[in-house]
Design a protein around this motif. Structure first.
Motif, PDB file in Angstrom:
ATOM      1  N   GLY A 185      -4.922  -7.165   4.848  1.00 10.44           N
ATOM      2  CA  GLY A 185      -3.525  -7.605   4.867  1.00 10.44           C
ATOM      3  C   GLY A 185      -2.706  -6.971   3.747  1.00 10.44           C
ATOM      4  O   GLY A 185      -1.595  -6.499   3.974  1.00 10.44           O
ATOM      5  N   ASP A 186      -3.256  -6.940   2.546  1.00 12.05           N
ATOM      6  CA  ASP A 186      -2.546  -6.343   1.410  1.00 12.05           C
ATOM      7  C   ASP A 186      -2.341  -4.847   1.611  1.00 12.05           C
ATOM      8  O   ASP A 186      -1.268  -4.319   1.310  1.00 12.05           O
ATOM      9  CB  ASP A 186      -3.327  -6.565   0.109  1.00 12.05           C
ATOM     10  CG  ASP A 186      -3.357  -8.015  -0.324  1.00 12.05           C
ATOM     11  OD1 ASP A 186      -2.502  -8.801   0.143  1.00 12.05           O
ATOM     12  OD2 ASP A 186      -4.239  -8.366  -1.128  1.00 12.05           O
ATOM     13  N   ILE A 187      -3.361  -4.177   2.106  1.00 11.62           N
ATOM     14  CA  ILE A 187      -3.274  -2.732   2.311  1.00 11.62           C
ATOM     15  C   ILE A 187      -2.254  -2.419   3.405  1.00 11.62           C
ATOM     16  O   ILE A 187      -1.434  -1.513   3.257  1.00 11.62           O
ATOM     17  CB  ILE A 187      -4.662  -2.134   2.646  1.00 11.62           C
ATOM     18  CG1 ILE A 187      -5.637  -2.374   1.479  1.00 11.62           C
ATOM     19  CG2 ILE A 187      -4.572  -0.661   2.987  1.00 11.62           C
ATOM     20  CD1 ILE A 187      -5.180  -1.851   0.144  1.00 11.62           C
ATOM     21  N   TYR A 188      -2.272  -3.192   4.477  1.00 14.34           N
ATOM     22  CA  TYR A 188      -1.301  -2.982   5.556  1.00 14.34           C
ATOM     23  C   TYR A 188       0.127  -3.217   5.051  1.00 14.34           C
ATOM     24  O   TYR A 188       1.029  -2.436   5.336  1.00 14.34           O
ATOM     25  CB  TYR A 188      -1.599  -3.887   6.754  1.00 14.34           C
ATOM     26  CG  TYR A 188      -0.493  -3.812   7.780  1.00 14.34           C
ATOM     27  CD1 TYR A 188      -0.412  -2.728   8.651  1.00 14.34           C
ATOM     28  CD2 TYR A 188       0.500  -4.786   7.846  1.00 14.34           C
ATOM     29  CE1 TYR A 188       0.621  -2.628   9.565  1.00 14.34           C
ATOM     30  CE2 TYR A 188       1.537  -4.691   8.757  1.00 14.34           C
ATOM     31  CZ  TYR A 188       1.589  -3.607   9.612  1.00 14.34           C
ATOM     32  OH  TYR A 188       2.623  -3.502  10.510  1.00 14.34           O
ATOM     33  N   ARG A 189       0.346  -4.313   4.305  1.00 15.40           N
ATOM     34  CA  ARG A 189       1.686  -4.608   3.786  1.00 15.40           C
ATOM     35  C   ARG A 189       2.200  -3.459   2.917  1.00 15.40           C
ATOM     36  O   ARG A 189       3.354  -3.053   3.021  1.00 15.40           O
ATOM     37  CB  ARG A 189       1.692  -5.913   2.987  1.00 15.40           C
ATOM     38  CG  ARG A 189       1.915  -7.148   3.825  1.00 15.40           C
ATOM     39  CD  ARG A 189       2.154  -8.396   2.983  1.00 15.40           C
ATOM     40  NE  ARG A 189       1.026  -8.744   2.128  1.00 15.40           N
ATOM     41  CZ  ARG A 189      -0.065  -9.364   2.560  1.00 15.40           C
ATOM     42  NH1 ARG A 189      -0.177  -9.701   3.818  1.00 15.40           N
ATOM     43  NH2 ARG A 189      -1.045  -9.650   1.743  1.00 15.40           N
ATOM     44  N   TYR A 190       1.326  -2.932   2.071  1.00 16.54           N
ATOM     45  CA  TYR A 190       1.739  -1.825   1.214  1.00 16.54           C
ATOM     46  C   TYR A 190       2.050  -0.587   2.058  1.00 16.54           C
ATOM     47  O   TYR A 190       3.046   0.093   1.817  1.00 16.54           O
ATOM     48  CB  TYR A 190       0.670  -1.519   0.163  1.00 16.54           C
ATOM     49  CG  TYR A 190       1.125  -0.459  -0.806  1.00 16.54           C
ATOM     50  CD1 TYR A 190       2.137  -0.723  -1.726  1.00 16.54           C
ATOM     51  CD2 TYR A 190       0.570   0.809  -0.782  1.00 16.54           C
ATOM     52  CE1 TYR A 190       2.578   0.251  -2.596  1.00 16.54           C
ATOM     53  CE2 TYR A 190       1.016   1.788  -1.655  1.00 16.54           C
ATOM     54  CZ  TYR A 190       2.004   1.505  -2.564  1.00 16.54           C
ATOM     55  OH  TYR A 190       2.455   2.472  -3.420  1.00 16.54           O
ATOM     56  N   ALA A 191       1.230  -0.312   3.060  1.00 14.97           N
ATOM     57  CA  ALA A 191       1.474   0.833   3.947  1.00 14.97           C
ATOM     58  C   ALA A 191       2.820   0.672   4.648  1.00 14.97           C
ATOM     59  O   ALA A 191       3.592   1.629   4.753  1.00 14.97           O
ATOM     60  CB  ALA A 191       0.347   0.960   4.979  1.00 14.97           C
ATOM     61  N   TYR A 192       3.097  -0.541   5.089  1.00 16.96           N
ATOM     62  CA  TYR A 192       4.371  -0.794   5.769  1.00 16.96           C
ATOM     63  C   TYR A 192       5.550  -0.569   4.825  1.00 16.96           C
ATOM     64  O   TYR A 192       6.562   0.008   5.205  1.00 16.96           O
ATOM     65  CB  TYR A 192       4.400  -2.206   6.350  1.00 16.96           C
ATOM     66  CG  TYR A 192       5.638  -2.466   7.170  1.00 16.96           C
ATOM     67  CD1 TYR A 192       5.738  -1.968   8.465  1.00 16.96           C
ATOM     68  CD2 TYR A 192       6.705  -3.178   6.647  1.00 16.96           C
ATOM     69  CE1 TYR A 192       6.884  -2.180   9.219  1.00 16.96           C
ATOM     70  CE2 TYR A 192       7.854  -3.402   7.394  1.00 16.96           C
ATOM     71  CZ  TYR A 192       7.932  -2.894   8.680  1.00 16.96           C
ATOM     72  OH  TYR A 192       9.069  -3.089   9.417  1.00 16.96           O
ATOM     73  N   TRP A 193       5.414  -1.006   3.590  1.00 10.14           N
ATOM     74  CA  TRP A 193       6.483  -0.791   2.619  1.00 10.14           C
ATOM     75  C   TRP A 193       6.689   0.699   2.348  1.00 10.14           C
ATOM     76  O   TRP A 193       7.808   1.139   2.114  1.00 10.14           O
ATOM     77  CB  TRP A 193       6.189  -1.528   1.315  1.00 10.14           C
ATOM     78  CG  TRP A 193       6.769  -2.895   1.312  1.00 10.14           C
ATOM     79  CD1 TRP A 193       6.141  -4.060   1.644  1.00 10.14           C
ATOM     80  CD2 TRP A 193       8.109  -3.262   0.985  1.00 10.14           C
ATOM     81  NE1 TRP A 193       7.008  -5.115   1.539  1.00 10.14           N
ATOM     82  CE2 TRP A 193       8.230  -4.658   1.132  1.00 10.14           C
ATOM     83  CE3 TRP A 193       9.230  -2.548   0.584  1.00 10.14           C
ATOM     84  CZ2 TRP A 193       9.406  -5.339   0.890  1.00 10.14           C
ATOM     85  CZ3 TRP A 193      10.403  -3.231   0.337  1.00 10.14           C
ATOM     86  CH2 TRP A 193      10.482  -4.611   0.493  1.00 10.14           C
ATOM     87  N   LEU A 194       5.611   1.459   2.368  1.00 14.50           N
ATOM     88  CA  LEU A 194       5.730   2.896   2.120  1.00 14.50           C
ATOM     89  C   LEU A 194       6.451   3.624   3.245  1.00 14.50           C
ATOM     90  O   LEU A 194       7.287   4.481   3.001  1.00 14.50           O
ATOM     91  CB  LEU A 194       4.348   3.539   1.937  1.00 14.50           C
ATOM     92  CG  LEU A 194       3.679   3.368   0.590  1.00 14.50           C
ATOM     93  CD1 LEU A 194       2.325   4.059   0.603  1.00 14.50           C
ATOM     94  CD2 LEU A 194       4.538   3.924  -0.535  1.00 14.50           C
TER      95      LEU A 194
END
Length: 187
Positions: A34-43
């Protein structure tokens, strides 16, 4: 004579090692996906690209899982992999530029709820920050990293990171305080 038969003991050891690696990987994915996906989405700002980058990040993590020595550093390790994968995306991609401004495209869809409107507004304002300020801010806010961890991830001095975070927050505050922005958030 030579014994060309399989060695039961080494086969059992290999199976045990693979099972151990699989368990470690599964727990890593469960804990941090979840954290990795959220960061990817923000990028990247795109759900499908974020899913692809996240998947590629975890694939690369599987391949080099033995290089992760400290499980406490797993999140930073995965963020570093994700940042590199995101950079690879730009190396591979040929962009088609058009006369339409990106902001015009972003404004063209309607936001259904107040929370989504607020998130969209904040996201647009953060996107206006220069990368050197935006990236540490996202790592702190979305990733939950400390200044020291962000410095390690970005290969910067901790004081540089703290200065950039301070400036990013001030710039974001200024962007959000602009009269036309306040009017958008109030309806």
């Amino acid at each position: 004579m030579f014994n060309f038969g399989r060695n039961k003991k080494s086969e059992s050891s290999v199976n045990s090692d693979m099972l151990s690696k699989q368990r470690r990987y599964d727990s890593l994915v469960r804990a941090l996906h979840g954290d990795i996906y959220r960061y990817a989405y923000w990028l990247c700002g795109d759900k499908h690209i974020a899913e692809d980058i996240t998947q590629e990040t975890f694939l690369r993590a599987w391949r080099s899982l033995e290089s992760l020595k400290d499980n406490k550093a797993a999140k930073a390790w995965l963020i570093t992999i994700l940042r590199r994968e995101n950079a690879r995306r730009f190396e591979r991609k040929q962009f088609d530029y058009s006369d339409i401004e990106q902001e015009t495209l972003e404004d063209s869809f309607s936001v259904s709820t107040e929370d989504n409107a607020e998130q969209h507004l904040i996201r647009r304002q953060i996107a206006k920050l220069e990368v050197e300020y935006r990236e540490p801010l996202i790592l702190q806010v979305v990733g939950g990293f400390s200044g020291e961890e962000i410095a390690d991830i970005l290969s910067l001095n901790r004081n540089t990171v703290m200065t950039r975070l301070f400036r990013a927050r001030n710039q974001l505050k200024d962007l959000l305080d602009e009269p036309q922005v306040r009017g958008q958030s109030n309806g």
